[in-house]
Design an enzyme around this catalytic site. Structure first.
Site, PDB file in Angstrom:
ATOM      1  N   ASP A  34      77.980  77.418 148.052  1.00  0.00           N
ATOM      2  CA  ASP A  34      77.417  78.194 146.942  1.00  0.00           C
ATOM      3  C   ASP A  34      76.122  77.510 146.522  1.00  0.00           C
ATOM      4  O   ASP A  34      75.934  76.314 146.776  1.00  0.00           O
ATOM      5  CB  ASP A  34      78.403  78.245 145.764  1.00  0.00           C
ATOM      6  CG  ASP A  34      78.083  79.372 144.796  1.00  0.00           C
ATOM      7  OD1 ASP A  34      78.801  80.392 144.818  1.00  0.00           O
ATOM      8  OD2 ASP A  34      77.114  79.238 144.023  1.00  0.00           O
ATOM      9  N   TYR A 142      70.192  97.606 143.726  1.00  0.00           N
ATOM     10  CA  TYR A 142      71.444  97.107 144.316  1.00  0.00           C
ATOM     11  C   TYR A 142      71.876  98.033 145.457  1.00  0.00           C
ATOM     12  O   TYR A 142      72.187  97.582 146.564  1.00  0.00           O
ATOM     13  CB  TYR A 142      72.505  97.053 143.219  1.00  0.00           C
ATOM     14  CG  TYR A 142      73.852  96.520 143.648  1.00  0.00           C
ATOM     15  CD1 TYR A 142      74.012  95.189 143.986  1.00  0.00           C
ATOM     16  CD2 TYR A 142      74.966  97.354 143.666  1.00  0.00           C
ATOM     17  CE1 TYR A 142      75.255  94.703 144.343  1.00  0.00           C
ATOM     18  CE2 TYR A 142      76.210  96.873 144.020  1.00  0.00           C
ATOM     19  CZ  TYR A 142      76.358  95.546 144.364  1.00  0.00           C
ATOM     20  OH  TYR A 142      77.584  95.059 144.712  1.00  0.00           O
TER      21      TYR A 142
END
Ligand code: VAH
Length: 320
Positions: A34, A142
């Site tokens: 991450d 998106y």
């Protein structure tokens, strides 16, 4: 899948997918990554964690090579509401990260999964029981990045033989990590607020339907698809999956069965409302059922009961 690298491992899906994959495939065979450098948190966990910015293609490649992974599960992305506020950043991160991950999958011959979304549909898509193959002209950044992502995954499969697979997730409901920056986040917040104050002010209008699904079903879907017989996968990027089509009042009714004093009111957020209205009311997961046996275990009542119980446990253990 034998040795798996997960990007965005500290997000809503990754926080639960990584422990589940480690249970199945072994702690050291799942490499969590991450952008957050949360070493301390991950040192308490059972397997490897590496800090990784997916915009850095060389770093993604080097880590995948170092751990000799055969599968990449690429989850790092901005969600819809954040993407609408920062469209250029969303395009750069969502598409840049995806192409970097696909390049690594191509070079190292990895199997590949990345989630698409109901956000890949738009206002000209049929609204009810949206078919697997239909019009995809989203009006959000998106959605634009998700449709482009589906096409890019198809391209890497056709052109380079990468074993790319994906699902179009609906809103995901979970109690471990908050989603953050999505349009469907209300369906998670409502449970927290119901327990904390018996009241929730919803930013999505009363009569707006969207598809939703409980996280355990979403995790099973990822694993089942990745373990599915490649010869039976014709649609690949990406399959419609869903459990329920709901409006906010449906959650209110379901929560009231357990917490009769719960009250829901509304204060609409125009940005997220416009996004929600551009998406389908319900999508049709028939093709996913046919090609790899997709199914769900949680309906609205069952997920409501489980969410409330799990959150209560979480609050109790946080307090002690
Ligand atoms: C979002 N939860 O709201 C995400 C999702 C179904 C939409 O992809 O942005």
């Amino acid at each position: 899948m034998k040795r798996i690298l997960v990007t965005g491992a500290l997000g809503q899906i990754g926080s639960e997918l990584v422990p589940k994959l480690r249970d199945i495939y072994g702690d050291n065979n799942v490499i969590a990554t991450d952008i957050k450098n949360e070493k301390q948190y991950w040192q308490t966990q059972s397997g490897p964690y590496e800090s990784l910015d997916v915009s850095n293609g060389q770093a993604l490649f080097n880590l995948s090579k170092k751990y000799q992974v055969d599968t990449i599960i690429h989850l790092a992305a901005l969600l819809s509401a954040t993407a609408e506020k920062k469209p250029l950043l969303a395009w750069n991160l969502n598409m840049g990260g995806l192409v970097n991950a696909l390049e690594t999958a191509k070079e190292l011959k990895c199997q590949f999964f990345t989630p698409s979304s109901i956000g890949a549909f738009g206002p000209s898509t049929p609204k009810e029981k949206t078919p697997q193959v239909t019009i995809q002209r989203p009006t959000t950044m998106y959605g634009v990045s998700k449709v482009s992502g589906e096409l890019l995954c198809d391209y890497y499969h056709l052109k380079f033989g990468v074993d790319t697979r994906g699902v179009r997730f609906p809103g995901l409901i979970s109690y471990v990590a908050p989603p953050g920056g999505g349009t469907t986040d209300y369906a998670v917040e409502i449970f927290y607020e119901a327990l904390l104050g018996m009241k929730y002010t919803c930013y999505i209008a009363k009569d707006t339907y969207m598809d939703m699904m409980y996280m355990p079903d979403a995790l099973n879907a990822i694993i089942q698809l990745m373990e599915g017989d490649p010869d039976k996968l014709f649609h690949r990027n990406a399959y419609n999956v869903t459990a329920i089509s709901v409006q906010p009042g449906d959650f209110e009714k379901a929560i009231k069965k357990f917490l009769p004093d719960f009250r829901l009111d509304y204060k609409i957020d125009p940005i997220r409302q416009a996004i929600a209205e551009s998406w389908p009311n319900s999508i049709d997961p028939t093709v996913a059922k046919q090609e790899w046996g997709f199914s769900v275990s949680y309906d609205l009542d069952k997920l409501t009961q489980d969410m409330l119980e799990r959150l209560q446990q979480k609050f109790r253990s946080n307090a002690s």
